[in-house]
Design an enzyme around this catalytic site. Structure first.
Site, PDB file in Angstrom:
ATOM      1  N   HIS A 118      19.621   2.804 -16.326  1.00 31.36           N
ATOM      2  CA  HIS A 118      18.097   2.716 -17.189  1.00 31.36           C
ATOM      3  C   HIS A 118      17.930   1.505 -15.995  1.00 31.36           C
ATOM      4  O   HIS A 118      16.906   0.990 -16.502  1.00 31.36           O
ATOM      5  CB  HIS A 118      18.960   2.172 -18.245  1.00 31.36           C
ATOM      6  CG  HIS A 118      18.574   1.460 -19.814  1.00 31.36           C
ATOM      7  ND1 HIS A 118      17.326   1.633 -20.349  1.00 31.36           N
ATOM      8  CD2 HIS A 118      18.543   0.112 -19.349  1.00 31.36           C
ATOM      9  CE1 HIS A 118      17.314   0.685 -21.167  1.00 31.36           C
ATOM     10  NE2 HIS A 118      17.878   0.079 -20.891  1.00 31.36           N
ATOM     11  N   GLU A 119      18.920   0.383 -16.566  1.00 30.46           N
ATOM     12  CA  GLU A 119      18.832  -1.240 -15.403  1.00 30.46           C
ATOM     13  C   GLU A 119      18.184  -1.275 -14.550  1.00 30.46           C
ATOM     14  O   GLU A 119      17.295  -1.924 -14.621  1.00 30.46           O
ATOM     15  CB  GLU A 119      20.053  -1.661 -15.462  1.00 30.46           C
ATOM     16  CG  GLU A 119      20.916  -2.000 -16.701  1.00 30.46           C
ATOM     17  CD  GLU A 119      19.956  -2.989 -17.785  1.00 30.46           C
ATOM     18  OE1 GLU A 119      19.867  -3.987 -17.434  1.00 30.46           O
ATOM     19  OE2 GLU A 119      20.151  -2.114 -18.536  1.00 30.46           O
ATOM     20  N   GLN A 173      28.321  -8.821 -19.556  1.00 25.64           N
ATOM     21  CA  GLN A 173      28.840  -8.785 -20.871  1.00 25.64           C
ATOM     22  C   GLN A 173      31.128  -8.688 -20.859  1.00 25.64           C
ATOM     23  O   GLN A 173      31.578  -8.002 -20.795  1.00 25.64           O
ATOM     24  CB  GLN A 173      28.617  -6.825 -22.046  1.00 25.64           C
ATOM     25  CG  GLN A 173      29.093  -5.652 -20.622  1.00 25.64           C
ATOM     26  CD  GLN A 173      28.229  -4.201 -20.984  1.00 25.64           C
ATOM     27  OE1 GLN A 173      27.319  -4.357 -22.311  1.00 25.64           O
ATOM     28  NE2 GLN A 173      28.570  -3.066 -20.720  1.00 25.64           N
ATOM     29  N   PHE A 208      23.632   4.339 -17.344  1.00 26.40           N
ATOM     30  CA  PHE A 208      23.329   2.669 -17.543  1.00 26.40           C
ATOM     31  C   PHE A 208      22.515   2.444 -16.682  1.00 26.40           C
ATOM     32  O   PHE A 208      22.079   1.798 -16.662  1.00 26.40           O
ATOM     33  CB  PHE A 208      24.416   2.407 -17.543  1.00 26.40           C
ATOM     34  CG  PHE A 208      24.666   1.103 -18.202  1.00 26.40           C
ATOM     35  CD1 PHE A 208      23.401  -0.025 -18.689  1.00 26.40           C
ATOM     36  CD2 PHE A 208      26.035  -0.265 -17.972  1.00 26.40           C
ATOM     37  CE1 PHE A 208      23.661  -1.603 -19.577  1.00 26.40           C
ATOM     38  CE2 PHE A 208      26.010  -1.412 -18.108  1.00 26.40           C
ATOM     39  CZ  PHE A 208      25.235  -1.402 -18.822  1.00 26.40           C
ATOM     40  N   LYS A 217      14.339  -0.175 -15.659  1.00 27.13           N
ATOM     41  CA  LYS A 217      13.933  -0.858 -16.903  1.00 27.13           C
ATOM     42  C   LYS A 217      13.116  -2.243 -15.810  1.00 27.13           C
ATOM     43  O   LYS A 217      12.190  -2.691 -15.604  1.00 27.13           O
ATOM     44  CB  LYS A 217      14.483  -0.859 -18.109  1.00 27.13           C
ATOM     45  CG  LYS A 217      13.524  -2.553 -18.450  1.00 27.13           C
ATOM     46  CD  LYS A 217      14.495  -2.382 -20.087  1.00 27.13           C
ATOM     47  CE  LYS A 217      14.007  -3.631 -21.046  1.00 27.13           C
ATOM     48  NZ  LYS A 217      15.183  -2.934 -22.119  1.00 27.13           N
ATOM     49  N   HIS A 218      14.464  -3.182 -14.920  1.00 31.57           N
ATOM     50  CA  HIS A 218      14.226  -4.340 -14.575  1.00 31.57           C
ATOM     51  C   HIS A 218      14.035  -4.582 -13.109  1.00 31.57           C
ATOM     52  O   HIS A 218      13.542  -5.140 -12.594  1.00 31.57           O
ATOM     53  CB  HIS A 218      15.564  -4.838 -14.791  1.00 31.57           C
ATOM     54  CG  HIS A 218      16.015  -5.230 -16.442  1.00 31.57           C
ATOM     55  ND1 HIS A 218      15.169  -5.948 -16.974  1.00 31.57           N
ATOM     56  CD2 HIS A 218      16.294  -4.295 -17.465  1.00 31.57           C
ATOM     57  CE1 HIS A 218      15.850  -5.619 -18.644  1.00 31.57           C
ATOM     58  NE2 HIS A 218      16.095  -4.626 -18.277  1.00 31.57           N
ATOM     59  N   HIS A 273      25.826  -5.854 -17.158  1.00 32.05           N
ATOM     60  CA  HIS A 273      24.467  -5.477 -18.266  1.00 32.05           C
ATOM     61  C   HIS A 273      23.427  -5.226 -17.198  1.00 32.05           C
ATOM     62  O   HIS A 273      22.879  -4.169 -17.318  1.00 32.05           O
ATOM     63  CB  HIS A 273      24.552  -5.991 -19.232  1.00 32.05           C
ATOM     64  CG  HIS A 273      23.760  -5.485 -20.227  1.00 32.05           C
ATOM     65  ND1 HIS A 273      23.458  -6.197 -21.247  1.00 32.05           N
ATOM     66  CD2 HIS A 273      22.392  -4.827 -19.535  1.00 32.05           C
ATOM     67  CE1 HIS A 273      22.296  -5.011 -22.234  1.00 32.05           C
ATOM     68  NE2 HIS A 273      21.885  -4.574 -21.248  1.00 32.05           N
TER      69      HIS A 273
END
Ligand code: 5GP
Ligand code: 5GP
Ligand code: 5GP
Length: 209
Positions: free
Chosen positions: A96-97, A16, A93, A100-101, A43
């Site tokens: 979260h990454e 990003q 952040f 989630k991923h 990101h």
């Protein structure tokens, strides 16, 4: 321990441009470590399937543990900075990454390996260097999609998908770049399928940060 068969075909490495996250109507907040450098930040590194679908939140038992990446924290702060409000240290952040991923790529990465791989891939690309070498500078000027893709292909060897958002005046601007990485998570490849990101206008602003 947890073990899953591979449920994806490749990764998107999504970078990003901080200037384009921050100059929108929504604005942004700098992290606790201060204003990040004027460079592309990470990101995420997102497992994806060739049909465009993707797994997510694969292991609720694998919570992000900052102590597992303690040796990477300064590099994460510099190269994977959070710009979301309210101001925080980035653990939200990154967590979260990972949750989630990252947890969907447990066949190739533990938590440390996931963050280390994304940092290395970003480093190897040198996207901003490629853009400026091709005359595409973050100076508030406007460029065509061909100029942007041309400079990046020329300088890195890989053509990204370019995603745009809008600045507070409504101008289309360079927001994110999607590169593709093989399923082993160690090499850049041509993208098997393009993401469903927001497309760009004919004239694309590259704002300063
Ligand atoms: P994703 O789009 O990967 O699901 O998640 C992005 C999430 O991370 C959002 O909840 C967003 O608020 C949070 N986030 C924190 N910092 C950033 C940042 O600098 N950029 C983006 N795009 N999202 C961030
Ligand atoms: P998220 O799920 O990422 O919290 O937020 C949803 C959307 O809002 C994402 O597309 C993300 O890029 C955007 N977003 C979240 N927080 C911020 C922010 O502080 N500033 C800006 N410009 N966008 C944000
Ligand atoms: P947005 O709607 O802001 O583009 O995306 C929201 C979130 O959905 C992203 O932060 C990311 O976590 C996930 N996402 C969106 N598009 C894709 C995609 O093509 N592949 C994968 N793996 N995740 C995606």
């Amino acid at each position: 321990g947890y073990c899953a068969a591979q449920d994806y075909d490749f990764f998107y490495l999504v970078l990003q441009w901080p200037g384009s996250y921050c100059n929108t109507k929504q604005s942004c907040c700098y992290p606790k470590s201060g204003k990040p450098a004027a460079d592309f930040g990470i990101h995420g590194l997102w497992p994806n399937r060739d049909d465009g679908s993707y797994p997510q939140n694969c292991n609720p038992d694998s919570e992000f543990d900052p102590s597992k990446v303690s040796d990477l924290l300064s590099s994460l702060r510099a190269n994977w900075p959070t710009l979301a409000c309210p101001t925080n240290d980035g653990v939200r952040f990154w967590g979260h990454e990972w949750e989630k991923h990252g947890t969907c790529a447990a066949d190739v990465f533990d938590e440390h390996g996931y963050f280390q791989a994304a940092l290395r891939l970003r480093d190897d690309l040198g996207v901003l260097r490629a853009l400026t070498a091709g005359g595409v500078n973050p100076d508030g000027g406007y460029y065509t999609i061909d100029q942007i893709k041309g400079a990046i292909s020329q300088g890195t060897g890989f053509e990204p998908y370019v995603e745009c958002n809008r600045d507070e005046s409504g101008n289309s601007q360079l927001y994110q770049l999607y590169f593709c990485v093989n399923a082993a998570g160690d090499s850049l490849i041509e993208c098997p399928v393009l993401p469903r990101g927001r497309p760009c206008g004919k004239r694309i602003e590259f704002p300063a940060f």
